[in-house]
Write a protein that holds these residues in place. Structure first.
Motif, PDB file in Angstrom:
ATOM      1  N   PRO A  69      -1.591  28.555 -34.890  1.00 49.69           N
ATOM      2  CA  PRO A  69      -1.971  28.254 -36.614  1.00 49.69           C
ATOM      3  C   PRO A  69      -1.390  29.276 -37.281  1.00 49.69           C
ATOM      4  O   PRO A  69      -1.004  28.831 -38.458  1.00 49.69           O
ATOM      5  CB  PRO A  69      -3.509  28.551 -36.431  1.00 49.69           C
ATOM      6  CG  PRO A  69      -3.924  29.035 -35.094  1.00 49.69           C
ATOM      7  CD  PRO A  69      -2.748  29.069 -34.170  1.00 49.69           C
ATOM      8  N   ASP A  70      -1.003  30.492 -37.047  1.00 51.61           N
ATOM      9  CA  ASP A  70      -0.173  31.511 -37.803  1.00 51.61           C
ATOM     10  C   ASP A  70       1.386  31.615 -37.722  1.00 51.61           C
ATOM     11  O   ASP A  70       1.790  32.401 -38.156  1.00 51.61           O
ATOM     12  CB  ASP A  70      -0.870  32.892 -37.596  1.00 51.61           C
ATOM     13  CG  ASP A  70      -0.559  33.443 -36.031  1.00 51.61           C
ATOM     14  OD1 ASP A  70      -0.288  32.852 -35.258  1.00 51.61           O
ATOM     15  OD2 ASP A  70      -0.743  34.652 -36.046  1.00 51.61           O
ATOM     16  N   LEU A  71       1.680  30.397 -37.123  1.00 50.09           N
ATOM     17  CA  LEU A  71       3.289  30.405 -37.114  1.00 50.09           C
ATOM     18  C   LEU A  71       3.835  29.234 -37.668  1.00 50.09           C
ATOM     19  O   LEU A  71       3.165  28.124 -37.061  1.00 50.09           O
ATOM     20  CB  LEU A  71       3.589  30.458 -35.468  1.00 50.09           C
ATOM     21  CG  LEU A  71       5.279  30.232 -35.290  1.00 50.09           C
ATOM     22  CD1 LEU A  71       6.129  31.232 -35.996  1.00 50.09           C
ATOM     23  CD2 LEU A  71       5.581  30.186 -33.645  1.00 50.09           C
ATOM     24  N   ASP A  97      -2.623  31.279 -48.421  1.00 51.85           N
ATOM     25  CA  ASP A  97      -4.204  31.081 -48.721  1.00 51.85           C
ATOM     26  C   ASP A  97      -5.079  30.932 -47.848  1.00 51.85           C
ATOM     27  O   ASP A  97      -6.347  31.720 -47.871  1.00 51.85           O
ATOM     28  CB  ASP A  97      -4.187  29.965 -49.788  1.00 51.85           C
ATOM     29  CG  ASP A  97      -3.426  30.023 -50.969  1.00 51.85           C
ATOM     30  OD1 ASP A  97      -3.097  31.099 -51.434  1.00 51.85           O
ATOM     31  OD2 ASP A  97      -3.076  28.859 -51.565  1.00 51.85           O
ATOM     32  N   ALA A  98      -4.681  30.447 -46.563  1.00 54.20           N
ATOM     33  CA  ALA A  98      -5.859  30.437 -45.479  1.00 54.20           C
ATOM     34  C   ALA A  98      -5.797  31.492 -44.320  1.00 54.20           C
ATOM     35  O   ALA A  98      -6.721  31.788 -43.929  1.00 54.20           O
ATOM     36  CB  ALA A  98      -5.410  29.152 -44.847  1.00 54.20           C
ATOM     37  N   LEU A  99      -4.631  32.183 -44.536  1.00 49.69           N
ATOM     38  CA  LEU A  99      -4.530  33.460 -43.406  1.00 49.69           C
ATOM     39  C   LEU A  99      -4.029  34.727 -44.151  1.00 49.69           C
ATOM     40  O   LEU A  99      -3.119  34.636 -45.011  1.00 49.69           O
ATOM     41  CB  LEU A  99      -3.529  32.870 -42.272  1.00 49.69           C
ATOM     42  CG  LEU A  99      -3.879  31.665 -41.386  1.00 49.69           C
ATOM     43  CD1 LEU A  99      -2.827  31.181 -40.722  1.00 49.69           C
ATOM     44  CD2 LEU A  99      -5.032  31.809 -40.604  1.00 49.69           C
ATOM     45  N   ASP A 100      -4.204  35.661 -43.433  1.00 47.38           N
ATOM     46  CA  ASP A 100      -3.825  37.036 -43.971  1.00 47.38           C
ATOM     47  C   ASP A 100      -2.378  37.179 -43.707  1.00 47.38           C
ATOM     48  O   ASP A 100      -1.628  37.658 -44.666  1.00 47.38           O
ATOM     49  CB  ASP A 100      -4.693  38.389 -43.318  1.00 47.38           C
ATOM     50  CG  ASP A 100      -5.918  38.128 -44.181  1.00 47.38           C
ATOM     51  OD1 ASP A 100      -6.298  37.829 -45.043  1.00 47.38           O
ATOM     52  OD2 ASP A 100      -6.887  38.953 -43.269  1.00 47.38           O
ATOM     53  N   HIS A 101      -1.746  37.029 -42.540  1.00 50.11           N
ATOM     54  CA  HIS A 101      -0.529  37.302 -42.172  1.00 50.11           C
ATOM     55  C   HIS A 101      -0.179  35.849 -41.240  1.00 50.11           C
ATOM     56  O   HIS A 101      -0.846  35.357 -40.423  1.00 50.11           O
ATOM     57  CB  HIS A 101      -0.446  38.166 -41.234  1.00 50.11           C
ATOM     58  CG  HIS A 101      -0.664  39.778 -42.093  1.00 50.11           C
ATOM     59  ND1 HIS A 101      -1.845  40.201 -42.156  1.00 50.11           N
ATOM     60  CD2 HIS A 101       0.228  40.408 -43.124  1.00 50.11           C
ATOM     61  CE1 HIS A 101      -1.767  41.408 -43.193  1.00 50.11           C
ATOM     62  NE2 HIS A 101      -0.755  41.127 -43.456  1.00 50.11           N
ATOM     63  N   ILE A 102       1.388  35.517 -41.562  1.00 49.41           N
ATOM     64  CA  ILE A 102       1.684  34.432 -40.539  1.00 49.41           C
ATOM     65  C   ILE A 102       3.295  35.148 -40.390  1.00 49.41           C
ATOM     66  O   ILE A 102       3.698  35.846 -40.628  1.00 49.41           O
ATOM     67  CB  ILE A 102       1.928  33.243 -41.558  1.00 49.41           C
ATOM     68  CG1 ILE A 102       2.909  33.490 -42.703  1.00 49.41           C
ATOM     69  CG2 ILE A 102       0.653  32.801 -42.048  1.00 49.41           C
ATOM     70  CD1 ILE A 102       3.257  32.103 -43.377  1.00 49.41           C
TER      71      ILE A 102
END
Length: 183
Positions: A69-71, A97-102
């Motif tokens: 999900p973070d990629l 907006d949804a994740l701190d880091h991607i």
């Protein structure tokens, strides 16, 4: 194409019978749906949905499936247009907006340049600015030599770990972006 014109031609509005018949400010049986304040007949909404689907099939930037999900994974298949870069930027902004880091993997399978309006797009500029604090790893596969040089310099002078690979090294790029740690 400017953002306002694109939204006029292809509004992203979801329609359902419940919304049409019982939505706020509508009487039962009213067969219109209002994106904003403009009523839109159902037959026209279906035309817009078909038109939007057709445009998404011809887009120069395609979001590809990701194992995490973070990629975010994008593929560039043609000359980059303003609507396509805006779509990509909106998706990236949503991830911020949804994740701190991607992490971002960009596959340039058939890069044919970019429209001037795509290069100077405001939404894309905002996403690039936010990437400094939200992107861990940025990998580009198949970038032209001038872009590789820019990306590699960016990786040295910013907190983003950026790396480029040739098209023939796509498997190595996937390995690099999925490895544990931040380096």
């Amino acid at each position: 194409m400017c953002k306002a014109r694109r939204k006029l031609l292809c509004p992203r509005v979801q329609f359902s019978a419940k919304e049409v018949d019982k939505g706020p400010g509508r009487e039962a049986g009213d067969k219109t749906m209002s994106p904003g304040t403009t009523p839109l007949p159902l037959w026209l909404a279906s035309v817009f949905r078909r038109q939007e689907h057709a445009l998404s099939e011809r887009t120069s930037i395609v979001a590809r499936p990701s194992p995490r999900p973070d990629l975010l994974v994008f593929e560039v298949r043609a000359k980059i247009t303003e609507p396509d870069i805006e779509g990509m930027a909106e998706r990236v902004q949503s991830a911020f907006d949804a994740l701190d880091h991607i992490d971002i993997l960009l596959l340039m399978s058939n890069f044919e340049g970019a429209e001037l309006s795509a290069i100077a797009d405001g939404e894309a500029m905002r996403a690039m600015t936010r990437s400094i604090t939200h992107v861990r790893r940025y990998v580009v596969v198949g970038a032209p030599a001038w872009a590789q040089a820019m990306i590699n310099v960016f990786g040295v002078v910013s907190p983003v770990h950026a790396k480029t690979f040739d098209l023939s090294e796509e498997a190595l790029a996937w390995e690099w972006i999925n490895r544990p740690g931040n380096e």
